[in-house]
Scaffold this motif. Structure first.
Motif, PDB file in Angstrom:
ATOM      1  N   TYR A   2      -0.943  14.999   1.824  1.00  0.00           N
ATOM      2  CA  TYR A   2      -0.800  13.423   2.454  1.00  0.00           C
ATOM      3  C   TYR A   2       0.205  13.082   2.788  1.00  0.00           C
ATOM      4  O   TYR A   2       1.882  13.217   2.118  1.00  0.00           O
ATOM      5  N   HIS A 178      -0.685   5.170 -11.216  1.00  0.00           N
ATOM      6  CA  HIS A 178      -0.778   6.530 -11.024  1.00  0.00           C
ATOM      7  C   HIS A 178       0.663   6.708 -12.557  1.00  0.00           C
ATOM      8  O   HIS A 178       1.713   6.103 -12.359  1.00  0.00           O
ATOM      9  N   GLY A 187       3.726  12.529  -8.451  1.00  0.00           N
ATOM     10  CA  GLY A 187       2.851  10.895  -8.232  1.00  0.00           C
ATOM     11  C   GLY A 187       4.040  10.339  -6.374  1.00  0.00           C
ATOM     12  O   GLY A 187       3.389   9.456  -6.553  1.00  0.00           O
ATOM     13  N   GLU A 189       3.410  11.145  -3.805  1.00  0.00           N
ATOM     14  CA  GLU A 189       2.307  10.851  -2.713  1.00  0.00           C
ATOM     15  C   GLU A 189       2.113  10.365  -2.535  1.00  0.00           C
ATOM     16  O   GLU A 189       1.601   9.600  -2.067  1.00  0.00           O
ATOM     17  N   GLU A 190       1.215  10.002  -3.689  1.00  0.00           N
ATOM     18  CA  GLU A 190       0.881   8.876  -4.251  1.00  0.00           C
ATOM     19  C   GLU A 190       0.804   6.920  -4.640  1.00  0.00           C
ATOM     20  O   GLU A 190       0.090   6.539  -3.458  1.00  0.00           O
ATOM     21  N   GLN A 193       1.463   6.903  -0.264  1.00  0.00           N
ATOM     22  CA  GLN A 193       0.375   6.428   0.025  1.00  0.00           C
ATOM     23  C   GLN A 193      -0.129   5.048  -0.121  1.00  0.00           C
ATOM     24  O   GLN A 193      -1.137   4.158   0.957  1.00  0.00           O
TER      25      GLN A 193
END
Length: 209
Positions: A2, A178, A187, A189-190, A193
């Motif tokens: 991502y 997360h 984590g 990138e999460e 996002q």
């Protein structure tokens, strides 16, 4: 992989406010970070923005008593809420913080989402749950970020993540979970996002990279 649509490295300090009345105009979109005083909130903000000292990290938890505002652009802000739950802080100060937190969550119309940071080894303490309940009652989206995930082995980390996700269902709101590590960026990138979605950056017209 991502790729964030927002360049969080552009974050700049805007102001520190003792209460909601001293915050910038209630317009645009805000995302707030909150957590217990030892949850690694400042480290997470610094990791997100790729800046070592945007949010102050202190060896004395409970030191930050102000609502700190950071600007991403003309319409988007990051909010660093006061840490809570540190035993050595005087009761009167704790009560003032709790009042400020509740007032901010319930009255700030530009607030889109709340990131609640918890040490993965000590998740969902009473004050964490109170905060999430306040947010859900205010119809806010919530991301529970289990910090310091590098402190646990992969198996143990997955077990806690699963348990907290199951427990989060009881809040009856839009609550996701997360894991995160400021040390190894696990984590990140999460997190980006989720924030991109809250900021409306999934629409290419809002791309500010």
């Amino acid at each position: 992989m991502y790729k964030s649509k927002i360049n969080y490295q552009r974050a700049t300090f805007l102001t520190s406010a003792p209460d909601i009345k001293a915050l910038p105009a209630d317009e645009g979109i805000e995302v707030a970070f909150a957590g217990r005083s030892n949850a690694g909130k400042s480290s997470a903000l610094n990791t997100l923005t790729r800046q070592n000292s945007l949010a102050r990290t202190s060896k004395t938890p409970g030191r930050t008593q102000l609502i700190n505002t950071f600007s991403l652009d003309a319409e988007r802000r990051l909010i660093d809420l006061p840490g809570y739950g540190f035993a050595k802080v005087p009761l009167a100060v704790k009560e003032k913080w709790q009042k400020s937190l509740a007032e901010y969550l319930m009255k700030r119309s530009s607030l889109k989402g709340l990131v609640v940071l918890m040490d993965i080894r000590h998740p969902l303490k009473d004050l964490d749950q109170d905060l999430i309940h306040w947010a859900v009652q205010s119809e806010l989206e919530v991301l529970i970020l289990l910090t310091k995930s590098d402190k646990l082995a992969v198996g143990a980390r997955k077990k806690v993540l699963s348990e907290v996700r199951e427990a989060a269902m009881a809040f009856m709101g839009n609550v996701t979970v997360h894991t995160f590590s400021s040390l190894n960026k696990q984590g990140l990138e999460e997190l980006e996002q989720v924030l991109d979605t809250w900021y409306g950056a999934e629409d290419s017209a809002f791309d500010i990279t």
